[in-house]
Write an enzyme that holds these catalytic residues in place. Structure first.
Site, PDB file in Angstrom:
ATOM      1  N   THR A 266       0.869  -1.184   0.000  1.00 45.04           N
ATOM      2  CA  THR A 266       0.000   0.000   0.000  1.00 45.04           C
ATOM      3  C   THR A 266       0.897   1.223   0.000  1.00 45.04           C
ATOM      4  O   THR A 266       1.595   1.473   0.998  1.00 45.04           O
ATOM      5  CB  THR A 266      -0.898   0.029   1.252  1.00 45.04           C
ATOM      6  OG1 THR A 266      -1.663  -1.167   1.289  1.00 45.04           O
ATOM      7  CG2 THR A 266      -1.831   1.234   1.223  1.00 45.04           C
TER       8      THR A 266
ATOM      9  N   LYS B 297      -7.417   1.751  -2.422  1.00 37.16           N
ATOM     10  CA  LYS B 297      -6.974   1.166  -1.148  1.00 37.16           C
ATOM     11  C   LYS B 297      -6.923   2.245  -0.056  1.00 37.16           C
ATOM     12  O   LYS B 297      -7.326   2.003   1.088  1.00 37.16           O
ATOM     13  CB  LYS B 297      -5.614   0.508  -1.343  1.00 37.16           C
ATOM     14  CG  LYS B 297      -4.865   0.152  -0.089  1.00 37.16           C
ATOM     15  CD  LYS B 297      -5.432  -1.041   0.673  1.00 37.16           C
ATOM     16  CE  LYS B 297      -4.737  -1.155   2.014  1.00 37.16           C
ATOM     17  NZ  LYS B 297      -4.732  -2.416   2.624  1.00 37.16           N
TER      18      LYS B 297
ATOM     19  N   LYS C 198       1.283   4.802   8.342  1.00 41.46           N
ATOM     20  CA  LYS C 198       1.784   5.126   6.997  1.00 41.46           C
ATOM     21  C   LYS C 198       0.625   5.367   6.032  1.00 41.46           C
ATOM     22  O   LYS C 198       0.607   6.349   5.285  1.00 41.46           O
ATOM     23  CB  LYS C 198       2.676   3.959   6.539  1.00 41.46           C
ATOM     24  CG  LYS C 198       3.188   3.992   5.129  1.00 41.46           C
ATOM     25  CD  LYS C 198       2.419   3.067   4.210  1.00 41.46           C
ATOM     26  CE  LYS C 198       2.498   1.599   4.553  1.00 41.46           C
ATOM     27  NZ  LYS C 198       1.661   0.762   3.716  1.00 41.46           N
TER      28      LYS C 198
END
Ligand code: NAP
Length: 296
Positions: free
Chosen positions: A97, A172, A240
């Site tokens: 990701t 995502k 993150k």
């Protein structure tokens, strides 16, 4: 199974994913920065690459499953990276990701060498990787998607081409806003109920099939109740993702009140030493604010 697969990044997700491909009969070559983590795969029959470039030279489809944008850049575009070994006509799939912007930049670099790229981040957690039930959100061109579909079908169940390069990562990141809302709602509700004196085990059974339920409540809720903060999806990775969401939203001028607040809470958890815990440990921040422990 004629395509030879290269797999780079054998962490919580990459290890079971590469094993599924091996078990499906693909010829798989693996590489991991910490070589010891590659040993079980090699013992199970995978080839061991000397570097990402070496893996790429020995593969037709190269999958990366590492961490952040800079990590993907490192294994693809820097010294001894995939781009040095990849042959014209091969395909690179990044399933980490990361930033859609970085992903599009890498796709352009690879295209200059005649290498197609897909971004194909996943959702479904470590259990989804272990059970090959991941949802896979793909960005890229249709022909490369169709070429790689037999690989995706060994890793997941709900596989969708959502748009061009970068669109998989954007999809995502939007999913991670859903996760942030669920996880913070669960933590807040549990601390509230505990502080009010409820038996949380009873409360969980009473609400788990109601209108407020979610995949997160039913899978992560019991872990919180039992004090299990082991990592399926690490705090540092959700932090993150929330940072990437902020960066992307900043470019578009989109306000994200909930995701912004949850990022701050995960930063608090980081400063409490919780970066390598599972993301359900978010409850610890709420617990420290309310001075109560949300256990059974
Ligand atoms: P992880 O257990 O931390 O594994 C990360 C892997 O990437 C390790 O093999 C690590 O190598 C490697 N790596 C990291 N930085 C690198 C670099 N600069 N160069 C080379 N290798 C590097 O993480 P994970 O849970 O498998 O997650 C991997 C990716 O999938 C992340 O982007 C995460 O956000 C995403 N994801 C995770 C989940 C989940 O539930 N865990 C779900 C969906 C998506 P070492 O062994 O040497 O450290």
């Amino acid at each position: 199974m004629n395509e030879r697969i290269g797999f780079i990044g054998l962490g919580i997700m990459g290890t079971p994913m590469s094993r599924h491909l091996l078990n499906a009969g693909f010829q798989v070559t693996v590489w991991n920065r910490t070589p010891a983590r590659a040993r079980p795969l090699v013992e199970a029959g995978a080839g061991q690459g000397k570097s990402p470039a070496d893996v790429a030279a020995r593969s037709d489809i190269i999958i990366t499953m590492v961490g952040d944008s800079s990590d993907v850049e490192e294994v693809i575009a820097r010294k001894n990276g995939v781009i040095e070994g990849a042959k014209r006509g091969s395909a690179v799939i990044d399933m980490s990701t990361i930033s859609p912007v970085t992903s599009r930049m890498l796709a352009l670099k690879l295209a200059e060498k005649g290498v197609q790229m897909l971004d194909a981040p996943v959702t479904g957690g470590s259990a989804g990787a272990q059970n090959a039930t991941l949802s896979i959100l793909v960005g890229g061109d249709k022909a490369t998607y169709e070429r790689c579909l037999p690989v995706f079908q060994k890793l997941g169940k709900n596989i969708t081409l959502v748009g061009p390069n970068g669109a998989g990562h954007t999809a995502k990141l939007a999913n991670q806003i859903l996760v942030a809302g669920c996880m913070s709602g669960i933590a807040e509700a549990m601390v509230f109920a505990k502080k009010a004196g409820l038996d949380l085990g009873v409360w969980f059974e009473a609400v788990k099939n109601g209108a407020g339920t979610s995949w997160h409540l039913t899978t992560q809720g019991p872990k919180v109740l039992d004090g299990d903060f082991s990592a399926g999806y690490m705090v540092k990775h959700h932090r993150k993702d929330l940072r990437l969401i902020q960066e992307t939203a900043h470019e578009m001028g989109v306000p994200l009140p909930v995701a912004s607040a949850v990022l701050q809470l995960y930063r608090a958890l980081q400063s409490m030493g919780g970066d390598e815990l599972g993301h359900q440990a978010l409850v610890k921040v709420y617990e420290s604010l309310a001075r109560v422990e949300a256990r059974r």
